[in-house]
Motif scaffolding. Structure first.
Motif, PDB file in Angstrom:
ATOM      1  N   ILE A 138       0.874  -1.331  -0.025  1.00 60.97           N
ATOM      2  CA  ILE A 138       0.016  -0.131  -0.033  1.00 60.97           C
ATOM      3  C   ILE A 138       0.937   1.343   0.126  1.00 60.97           C
ATOM      4  O   ILE A 138       1.655   1.402   1.046  1.00 60.97           O
ATOM      5  CB  ILE A 138      -0.923   0.110   1.359  1.00 60.97           C
ATOM      6  N   ILE A 139       0.678   2.077  -0.843  1.00 64.27           N
ATOM      7  CA  ILE A 139       1.515   3.429  -1.127  1.00 64.27           C
ATOM      8  C   ILE A 139       0.996   4.396  -0.230  1.00 64.27           C
ATOM      9  O   ILE A 139       1.684   4.998   0.237  1.00 64.27           O
ATOM     10  CB  ILE A 139       1.662   3.734  -2.509  1.00 64.27           C
ATOM     11  N   SER A 140      -0.476   4.570  -0.241  1.00 64.86           N
ATOM     12  CA  SER A 140      -0.843   5.775   0.401  1.00 64.86           C
ATOM     13  C   SER A 140      -0.659   5.497   1.899  1.00 64.86           C
ATOM     14  O   SER A 140      -1.044   4.634   2.631  1.00 64.86           O
ATOM     15  CB  SER A 140      -2.389   5.708   0.032  1.00 64.86           C
ATOM     16  N   THR A 141      -0.122   6.719   2.650  1.00 63.89           N
ATOM     17  CA  THR A 141       0.073   6.569   4.161  1.00 63.89           C
ATOM     18  C   THR A 141      -1.216   6.989   4.865  1.00 63.89           C
ATOM     19  O   THR A 141      -1.516   6.413   5.827  1.00 63.89           O
ATOM     20  CB  THR A 141       1.248   7.736   4.454  1.00 63.89           C
ATOM     21  N   LYS A 142      -2.125   7.493   4.018  1.00 68.18           N
ATOM     22  CA  LYS A 142      -3.387   7.956   4.646  1.00 68.18           C
ATOM     23  C   LYS A 142      -4.262   6.786   4.739  1.00 68.18           C
ATOM     24  O   LYS A 142      -4.937   6.380   5.552  1.00 68.18           O
ATOM     25  CB  LYS A 142      -4.085   9.182   3.906  1.00 68.18           C
ATOM     26  N   LEU A 143      -4.178   5.881   3.821  1.00 67.88           N
ATOM     27  CA  LEU A 143      -4.907   4.617   3.733  1.00 67.88           C
ATOM     28  C   LEU A 143      -4.286   3.823   4.956  1.00 67.88           C
ATOM     29  O   LEU A 143      -5.053   3.098   5.370  1.00 67.88           O
ATOM     30  CB  LEU A 143      -4.797   3.967   2.292  1.00 67.88           C
ATOM     31  N   MET A 144      -3.014   3.693   5.033  1.00 66.18           N
ATOM     32  CA  MET A 144      -2.382   2.924   5.994  1.00 66.18           C
ATOM     33  C   MET A 144      -3.016   3.335   7.512  1.00 66.18           C
ATOM     34  O   MET A 144      -3.076   2.401   8.278  1.00 66.18           O
ATOM     35  CB  MET A 144      -0.911   3.033   6.152  1.00 66.18           C
ATOM     36  N   ALA A 145      -3.128   4.499   7.590  1.00 65.02           N
ATOM     37  CA  ALA A 145      -3.598   5.093   8.877  1.00 65.02           C
ATOM     38  C   ALA A 145      -5.148   4.696   9.258  1.00 65.02           C
ATOM     39  O   ALA A 145      -5.581   4.174  10.261  1.00 65.02           O
ATOM     40  CB  ALA A 145      -3.510   6.642   9.007  1.00 65.02           C
ATOM     41  N   VAL A 146      -5.919   4.664   7.939  1.00 65.77           N
ATOM     42  CA  VAL A 146      -7.247   4.100   8.360  1.00 65.77           C
ATOM     43  C   VAL A 146      -7.271   2.618   8.490  1.00 65.77           C
ATOM     44  O   VAL A 146      -7.961   2.093   9.393  1.00 65.77           O
ATOM     45  CB  VAL A 146      -8.010   4.164   6.895  1.00 65.77           C
ATOM     46  N   ILE A 147      -6.246   1.882   7.884  1.00 69.31           N
ATOM     47  CA  ILE A 147      -6.263   0.425   7.984  1.00 69.31           C
ATOM     48  C   ILE A 147      -5.654   0.191   9.455  1.00 69.31           C
ATOM     49  O   ILE A 147      -6.321  -0.766  10.105  1.00 69.31           O
ATOM     50  CB  ILE A 147      -5.229  -0.320   7.104  1.00 69.31           C
ATOM     51  N   GLU A 148      -4.916   0.876   9.909  1.00 69.56           N
ATOM     52  CA  GLU A 148      -4.394   0.807  11.246  1.00 69.56           C
ATOM     53  C   GLU A 148      -5.446   1.208  12.175  1.00 69.56           C
ATOM     54  O   GLU A 148      -5.721   0.370  13.227  1.00 69.56           O
ATOM     55  CB  GLU A 148      -3.213   1.769  11.593  1.00 69.56           C
ATOM     56  N   GLY A 149      -6.178   2.046  11.927  1.00 68.16           N
ATOM     57  CA  GLY A 149      -7.464   2.506  12.851  1.00 68.16           C
ATOM     58  C   GLY A 149      -8.459   1.241  12.944  1.00 68.16           C
ATOM     59  O   GLY A 149      -8.943   0.887  14.143  1.00 68.16           O
ATOM     60  N   LEU A 150      -8.664   0.697  11.940  1.00 65.84           N
ATOM     61  CA  LEU A 150      -9.741  -0.271  11.571  1.00 65.84           C
ATOM     62  C   LEU A 150      -9.149  -1.678  12.298  1.00 65.84           C
ATOM     63  O   LEU A 150     -10.071  -2.404  12.915  1.00 65.84           O
ATOM     64  CB  LEU A 150     -10.005  -0.839  10.173  1.00 65.84           C
ATOM     65  N   ILE A 151      -7.980  -1.889  12.213  1.00 62.93           N
ATOM     66  CA  ILE A 151      -7.442  -2.997  12.965  1.00 62.93           C
ATOM     67  C   ILE A 151      -7.498  -2.809  14.624  1.00 62.93           C
ATOM     68  O   ILE A 151      -7.848  -3.818  15.246  1.00 62.93           O
ATOM     69  CB  ILE A 151      -5.816  -3.376  12.645  1.00 62.93           C
ATOM     70  N   ARG A 152      -6.952  -1.553  14.942  1.00 64.75           N
ATOM     71  CA  ARG A 152      -7.200  -1.344  16.326  1.00 64.75           C
ATOM     72  C   ARG A 152      -8.881  -1.448  16.993  1.00 64.75           C
ATOM     73  O   ARG A 152      -8.995  -2.132  18.074  1.00 64.75           O
ATOM     74  CB  ARG A 152      -6.740   0.118  16.627  1.00 64.75           C
ATOM     75  N   ILE A 153      -9.696  -0.987  16.110  1.00 65.80           N
ATOM     76  CA  ILE A 153     -11.238  -1.278  16.622  1.00 65.80           C
ATOM     77  C   ILE A 153     -11.500  -2.836  16.488  1.00 65.80           C
ATOM     78  O   ILE A 153     -12.164  -3.426  17.324  1.00 65.80           O
ATOM     79  CB  ILE A 153     -12.018  -0.491  15.608  1.00 65.80           C
ATOM     80  N   ALA A 154     -10.928  -3.364  15.444  1.00 66.04           N
ATOM     81  CA  ALA A 154     -11.210  -4.962  15.543  1.00 66.04           C
ATOM     82  C   ALA A 154     -10.807  -5.557  16.697  1.00 66.04           C
ATOM     83  O   ALA A 154     -11.175  -6.687  17.136  1.00 66.04           O
ATOM     84  CB  ALA A 154     -10.796  -5.653  14.137  1.00 66.04           C
ATOM     85  N   ILE A 155      -9.429  -5.433  17.069  1.00 62.28           N
ATOM     86  CA  ILE A 155      -8.915  -6.000  18.404  1.00 62.28           C
ATOM     87  C   ILE A 155      -9.795  -5.736  19.617  1.00 62.28           C
ATOM     88  O   ILE A 155     -10.040  -6.449  20.414  1.00 62.28           O
ATOM     89  CB  ILE A 155      -7.263  -5.489  18.260  1.00 62.28           C
ATOM     90  N   PHE A 156     -10.045  -4.391  19.576  1.00 58.38           N
ATOM     91  CA  PHE A 156     -10.970  -3.881  20.898  1.00 58.38           C
ATOM     92  C   PHE A 156     -12.244  -4.872  20.867  1.00 58.38           C
ATOM     93  O   PHE A 156     -12.732  -5.237  21.715  1.00 58.38           O
ATOM     94  CB  PHE A 156     -11.198  -2.542  20.689  1.00 58.38           C
ATOM     95  N   ILE A 157     -13.075  -4.934  19.757  1.00 59.85           N
ATOM     96  CA  ILE A 157     -14.139  -5.805  19.754  1.00 59.85           C
ATOM     97  C   ILE A 157     -14.090  -6.896  20.025  1.00 59.85           C
ATOM     98  O   ILE A 157     -14.671  -7.918  20.783  1.00 59.85           O
ATOM     99  CB  ILE A 157     -14.961  -5.527  18.295  1.00 59.85           C
ATOM    100  N   GLY A 158     -12.882  -7.785  19.521  1.00 59.93           N
ATOM    101  CA  GLY A 158     -12.591  -9.140  19.721  1.00 59.93           C
ATOM    102  C   GLY A 158     -12.276  -9.289  20.983  1.00 59.93           C
ATOM    103  O   GLY A 158     -12.637 -10.372  21.795  1.00 59.93           O
ATOM    104  N   TYR A 159     -11.662  -8.505  21.768  1.00 54.43           N
ATOM    105  CA  TYR A 159     -11.084  -8.539  23.206  1.00 54.43           C
ATOM    106  C   TYR A 159     -12.585  -8.318  24.037  1.00 54.43           C
ATOM    107  O   TYR A 159     -12.551  -9.403  24.775  1.00 54.43           O
ATOM    108  CB  TYR A 159     -10.286  -7.268  23.442  1.00 54.43           C
TER     109      TYR A 159
END
Length: 332
Positions: A138-159
């Motif tokens: 993934i080239i876009s740093t902004k898209l990476m920030a969104v993906i990181e945020g979605l992963i964070r939320i997914a970990i929280f919900i899974g927890y």
């Protein structure tokens, strides 16, 4: 719906309710007696001017909630330690010898620090490293920030889903529901009775679950606009921004708890949805415990008179008809 200003949390077989600097912990003991402890907690910072600074007050409130939460959890757990007749371990004896009267404070402080470090590692640092695995694609740093945020939320919900499988946690979530129902009952203008609490909502905009979700969403916004190519600096920036993100999130929750606009309702929806996972319908015995905690620190009748929900005559009649006084156990 006007905010009453009270808040709380679920503890082991009980509820803690806080009104300004006073809090009460109500716990149903193994013999079914409800014990209530009332104390004051001024916070780690005593200066009121500092405590009222925007953003800063959010950080201080978060730290205070961790300290007070650990203290009240320890209090509620003490009744069940007595039931098990547990004997002090070698570690307990060593700590008592080393720190004497300060042993409990040292253990509590260490536990709070460990909890914060573990939470930061799990919900802030781990998502960053997981998202980094996708960086070559993934080239876009902004898209990476969104993906990181979605992963964070997914970990929280899974927890949340994982711990909700535990029986004790499910009961704690039921008490969490009782806490919300009591506050909603009062703020809706209904007398605080088991029947009225039962029909009140178990979701509230000022909930800590909503706060944590907002933290993750706001962190996504911050990291969307802040970027550096240095991987070490990225981690450092994330750590340094945690207090700022917590402070901004607190201001949103505080604003949402005092306003009923359509925009606030829409922005609060994700947090309210998350509360479906962290709050469960309580039974009447749990509601009774929550009511006792509220009554110990908050004169809800006078508050409802001020808001126009009750007349002074109705409030006086209710006081005259009340047939119980809470049992107060002065400090353990």
């Amino acid at each position: 719906m006007k905010s009453s200003g009270i808040g709380g949390q679920a503890v082991i077989e009980g509820i803690m309710m806080k009104n300004q600097e006073q809090y009460a912990v109500a716990v149903r003991k193994p013999d079914q007696e409800i014990v209530v402890e009332v104390q004051n907690y001024q916070g780690i910072v005593k200066n009121k001017a500092v405590k009222n600074l925007p953003i800063v007050r959010g950080v201080l409130s978060f730290i205070d909630s961790l300290v007070l939460g650990m203290k009240t959890l320890t209090f509620s757990a003490s009744f069940y330690e007595e039931e098990e007749n547990s004997k002090p371990s070698k570690a307990d004896k060593a700590l008592n010898q080393l720190f004497k009267d300060k042993a409990e404070d040292v253990v509590m402080g260490a536990t709070v620090c460990f909890s914060v470090v573990a939470a930061v590692a799990l919900f802030m640092i781990l998502p960053y490293f997981i998202s980094n695995l996708l960086e070559p694609y993934i080239i876009s740093t902004k898209l990476m920030a969104v993906i990181e945020g979605l992963i964070r939320i997914a970990i929280f919900i899974g927890y949340i889903l994982l711990i909700s499988c535990m029986k004790d946690i499910r009961r704690t979530f039921m008490y969490h529901g009782a806490e919300h129902k009591c506050i909603n009952c009062i703020e809706s203008g209904l007398p605080l009775t088991v029947e009225n609490v039962r029909i009140s909502s178990k979701q509230h905009k000022r909930c800590g679950t909503s706060f944590l979700l907002i933290v993750m969403v706001i962190s996504m916004v911050f990291f969307f606009f802040i970027h550096t190519s240095n991987p070490v600096l990225r981690v450092v920036i994330r750590l340094l921004l945690i207090p700022v993100i917590a402070g901004v999130s607190y201001e949103f929750i505080r604003f949402a708890g005092n306003h009923d606009s359509l925009l606030v309702e829409l922005l609060s929806k994700p947090g309210m949805w998350m509360q479906r996972l962290t709050t469960k319908e309580p039974d009447d015995q749990m509601i009774e415990v929550a009511i006792r905690a509220v009554d110990a620190v908050f004169d809800w009748k006078s508050w409802q008179v001020e808001q126009g929900h009750l007349s002074q005559e109705e409030a006086d009649r209710m006081r005259a008809e009340e047939g119980f006084e809470f049992y107060e156990d002065d400090a353990q």
